[in-house]
Enzyme design. Sequence first.
Site, mmCIF file in Angstrom:
data_model
loop_
_atom_site.group_PDB
_atom_site.id
_atom_site.type_symbol
_atom_site.label_atom_id
_atom_site.label_comp_id
_atom_site.label_asym_id
_atom_site.label_seq_id
_atom_site.Cartn_x
_atom_site.Cartn_y
_atom_site.Cartn_z
ATOM 1 N N HIS A 227 37.694 64.613 22.999
ATOM 2 C CA HIS A 227 36.701 65.106 23.946
ATOM 3 C C HIS A 227 36.849 66.604 24.182
ATOM 4 C CE1 HIS A 227 33.253 64.233 26.373
ATOM 5 N NE2 HIS A 227 33.665 65.204 27.138
ATOM 6 N N TYR A 231 34.301 70.470 23.866
ATOM 7 C CA TYR A 231 34.248 71.730 24.627
ATOM 8 C C TYR A 231 34.669 72.916 23.773
ATOM 9 C CZ TYR A 231 33.475 68.484 28.366
ATOM 10 O OH TYR A 231 32.937 67.487 29.115
ATOM 11 N N HIS A 378 22.854 61.244 21.068
ATOM 12 C CA HIS A 378 23.360 62.127 22.125
ATOM 13 C C HIS A 378 24.059 63.347 21.542
ATOM 14 C CE1 HIS A 378 25.812 63.700 25.365
ATOM 15 N NE2 HIS A 378 26.891 63.405 24.672
ATOM 16 N N PHE A 379 24.990 63.134 20.592
ATOM 17 C CA PHE A 379 25.702 64.332 20.138
ATOM 18 C C PHE A 379 24.895 65.149 19.140
ATOM 19 C CE2 PHE A 379 28.315 61.022 17.820
ATOM 20 C CZ PHE A 379 27.908 61.328 16.522
ATOM 21 N N HIS A 380 23.791 64.585 18.652
ATOM 22 C CA HIS A 380 22.885 65.436 17.876
ATOM 23 C C HIS A 380 22.068 66.359 18.796
ATOM 24 C CE1 HIS A 380 23.935 63.018 14.342
ATOM 25 N NE2 HIS A 380 23.496 64.051 13.653
ATOM 26 N N ARG A 443 25.850 51.886 15.779
ATOM 27 C CA ARG A 443 26.272 53.185 15.289
ATOM 28 C C ARG A 443 27.053 52.998 13.995
ATOM 29 N NH1 ARG A 443 30.455 56.744 18.913
ATOM 30 N NH2 ARG A 443 30.738 58.470 17.484
ATOM 31 N N ARG A 444 27.080 54.023 13.146
ATOM 32 C CA ARG A 444 27.895 54.027 11.924
ATOM 33 C C ARG A 444 27.570 52.865 10.985
ATOM 34 N NH1 ARG A 444 32.344 53.973 15.828
ATOM 35 N NH2 ARG A 444 33.115 56.058 16.233
#
Length: 553
Positions: A227, A231, A378-380, A443-444
């Site tokens: 995580h 950042y 989300h992370f895209h 996912r995946r």
Amino acid sequence: MSHTNSLTKVDRRDAKLAMAHIYVAFIALLLGGLAGLLQVFVRSGQFTLPAGIGYYQVLTVHGVLLGLILTTFFIYGFQIASVSRTSGTFTDGQRKLGWIGFWLMTIGTAAAATMVLLNKATVLYTFYAPLQAHWIFYLGLTLVVVGSWVGGAGQILRYAQWRKEHKGSGQHSPLLSFMVVVNNLMWFAATLGVAASVLFQLLPWSLGLIERVDVALSRTLFWYFGHALVYFWLLPAYMVWYTIIPKVIGGKIFSDSLARLSFMLFLIFSIPVGIHHQLTEPGIDGTWKFIQVVLTFAVIVPSLMTAFSMFAMFELRGRELGGKGLFGWFKKLPWKDTRFFVPFIGMVAFIPGGAGGIVNASYQMNQLIHNTIWVTGHFHLTIATAVVLTYFGAAFWLIPHLTGRTLTKSLNSLSNFSGILWAVGMTIMSSAMHIAGLIGAPRRSDYSEYGGAQQAYDWIPYQIAQAVGGTILFIAILVIIYIVVQLAWFAPKGEEEFPVGDVHEHSGPTPAMLENFKVWLVILAALILFAYTVPIIDIISNSPAGSKGYQLW
């Protein structure tokens, strides 16, 4: 008083080091982007990979090259240039550390990538046990991490030298260099987790030195790092937003204190939050999951501080330029300047991205979307839009600055076009991922194992939409690579500005506490020990093989 730097141009030797990193980053973008395109094609059900290439093989290539290599190399290229520009030219020794770090990282990347391409390391981007990769893959990743430590040390030493040279002058250290140091310290602390997992578990296991590994422990150590990695990607984008964008639009940095405080809050809250990625995993007590969820929500505070700071700065500048009424200032911003426009698209994408992150980290809502393609969507939005578009917007002035060329009017327009293409492609692809995730698409997965199940038919329209969005994104990548090649070698020779903003005169004094790294690092260490000591002792003492052992399941 605040420090304004007299150096306007990065030294040629430092520029060469920065550009070496940036070249690797954009090669990774092209190859990783191609792997991503193949992925969405396979998922659409209309395409089969040629030559026996596996779906999970291209998934691993895409995740590792874009999530780890593009980001780390671009960040270091940008940070080297930023420190050189604001704290002064590196000494020969500091620059040598940068080059040693670069070559360690590059050799490690080549080693890991070779194993993935040979299908000896199809372990996805998270390389979870019990999936096992060839030992060369783990060694390659170790070299990338160690290389980043060496290169980062050079940047920190230059900042420390600036502070030593200006001791007693009453000046604050350059804001941009300060931010680089915070990001590096966070990275050093976070990578200890993944280094421990690889060196003491996965590498000996793949070499056959130990028979089994503790899966729960290796995953916990990965997310201790995983995580904070988010950042590490995000803070360089924040550096651009806080210090570069004000200068680009002709304004001032809204508040030096607020910028430094938000970075210090990211430093202390970035690491003791990894267990929120493991909310559905057994072996970790619910109390500790809840504590880390609360700590995760603490990170929302510096993000909201950043949003406030940005829009306050935009409004002040827009009103200076004659903007009237509630939103008149908005029209006055330099929408045709790609240095502002492309990162601004990233800022906008971060709003729904952040909202999705709150869902992911929420103890109850996470149950609905955990391990669905919602998480990928989300992370895209966060890393692959907010962060990466900010990197591109920075690259469009940074590369010509470092290579002694200029960002021409036509390349500026083309850059804006690439940003719009990216936004359109990502809106289509990410929205389809979010919706498919809500109706249970995993996912995946390439979905082939679901055969003719009704569920799989429900996902098909969204899978095709992902392929459409992914194709648009790949076209955007080709345009961006073309722009980078032009700016590096073919654009007209000249001087391109490295814009660094000055602090607004009404910003108020910056408390010395915000530059006292010792205090913040002690708080960070205390929070990490508080959040992780008991969960890790629990995992080790409750493993079937006992505290000595390594259990596989």
